[in-house]
Design a protein around this motif. Structure first.
Motif, PDB file in Angstrom:
ATOM      1  N   LYS A   1      -2.152  -1.039  -4.055  1.00  0.00           N
ATOM      2  CA  LYS A   1      -3.086   0.236  -3.853  1.00  0.00           C
ATOM      3  C   LYS A   1      -2.229   1.205  -3.306  1.00  0.00           C
ATOM      4  N   VAL A   2      -2.895   2.170  -3.777  1.00  0.00           N
ATOM      5  CA  VAL A   2      -2.015   3.494  -4.366  1.00  0.00           C
ATOM      6  C   VAL A   2      -3.145   4.521  -4.265  1.00  0.00           C
TER       7      VAL A   2
ATOM      8  N   SER B   1      -8.876   5.834  -2.412  1.00  0.00           N
ATOM      9  CA  SER B   1      -7.342   4.873  -3.629  1.00  0.00           C
ATOM     10  C   SER B   1      -7.503   4.336  -4.590  1.00  0.00           C
ATOM     11  N   TYR B   2      -6.427   3.700  -5.044  1.00  0.00           N
ATOM     12  CA  TYR B   2      -6.863   2.431  -6.535  1.00  0.00           C
ATOM     13  C   TYR B   2      -6.034   1.481  -6.248  1.00  0.00           C
ATOM     14  N   LYS B   3      -6.998   0.267  -6.563  1.00  0.00           N
ATOM     15  CA  LYS B   3      -6.567  -1.095  -6.493  1.00  0.00           C
ATOM     16  C   LYS B   3      -6.279  -1.563  -7.637  1.00  0.00           C
TER      17      LYS B   3
ATOM     18  N   GLN C   1       1.277   5.650  -0.614  1.00  0.00           N
ATOM     19  CA  GLN C   1       0.622   6.976  -1.086  1.00  0.00           C
ATOM     20  C   GLN C   1       0.941   7.539  -1.227  1.00  0.00           C
ATOM     21  N   GLN C   2      -0.312   8.103  -2.979  1.00  0.00           N
ATOM     22  CA  GLN C   2       0.082   8.739  -4.139  1.00  0.00           C
ATOM     23  C   GLN C   2      -1.004  10.417  -4.186  1.00  0.00           C
TER      24      GLN C   2
ATOM     25  N   THR D   1       1.017  -1.335  -0.288  1.00  0.00           N
ATOM     26  CA  THR D   1       0.257  -0.788  -0.445  1.00  0.00           C
ATOM     27  C   THR D   1       1.131   1.162   0.136  1.00  0.00           C
TER      28      THR D   1
ATOM     29  N   GLY E   1      -2.629  10.035  -8.322  1.00  0.00           N
ATOM     30  CA  GLY E   1      -3.349   9.437  -7.086  1.00  0.00           C
ATOM     31  C   GLY E   1      -4.390   9.788  -7.429  1.00  0.00           C
ATOM     32  N   ASN E   2      -5.404   9.885  -6.348  1.00  0.00           N
ATOM     33  CA  ASN E   2      -7.161   9.914  -6.199  1.00  0.00           C
ATOM     34  C   ASN E   2      -6.869  10.195  -5.085  1.00  0.00           C
TER      35      ASN E   2
END
Length: 88
Positions: A87-88, A67-69, A8-9, A6, A62-63
């Motif tokens: 996950k980001v 987050s995105y999977k 962070q973005q 996982t 990033g979202n």
């Protein structure tokens, strides 16, 4: 499915994430193709590059809503396949 990490973005980031598939395939098995899919769908879809036994996944934003999977799948010359999740 194995969750490999996982991260962070931020929405303006363009970052790459390396996923090492060495633990999933025997040493003589060579990764010949890879795909990546994002949920939810991203405006700029992620891309993947094969670099030996490591897949480099490029994520272009990033979202801000969460987050995105990312589902990353690798295929080998011996017919093996492995899907992992980031996950980001």
């Amino acid at each position: 499915m194995a969750v490999v990490g996982t991260a962070q973005q931020q929405p303006a980031d363009t970052l790459d994430w390396d996923i090492d598939f060495s633990e999933f395939f025997p040493p003589e098995d060579v990764i010949v193709s890879a795909t990546v899919q994002a949920q939810p769908v991203m405006a700029a879809p992620p891309t993947v590059q094969v670099r030996g036994r490591v897949l480099k996944v490029w994520v272009y934003a990033g979202n801000p809503e969460g987050s995105y999977k990312l589902s990353v799948f690798a295929s080998t010359d011996d017919g093996r396949g492995k899907e992992v999740e980031l996950k980001v």
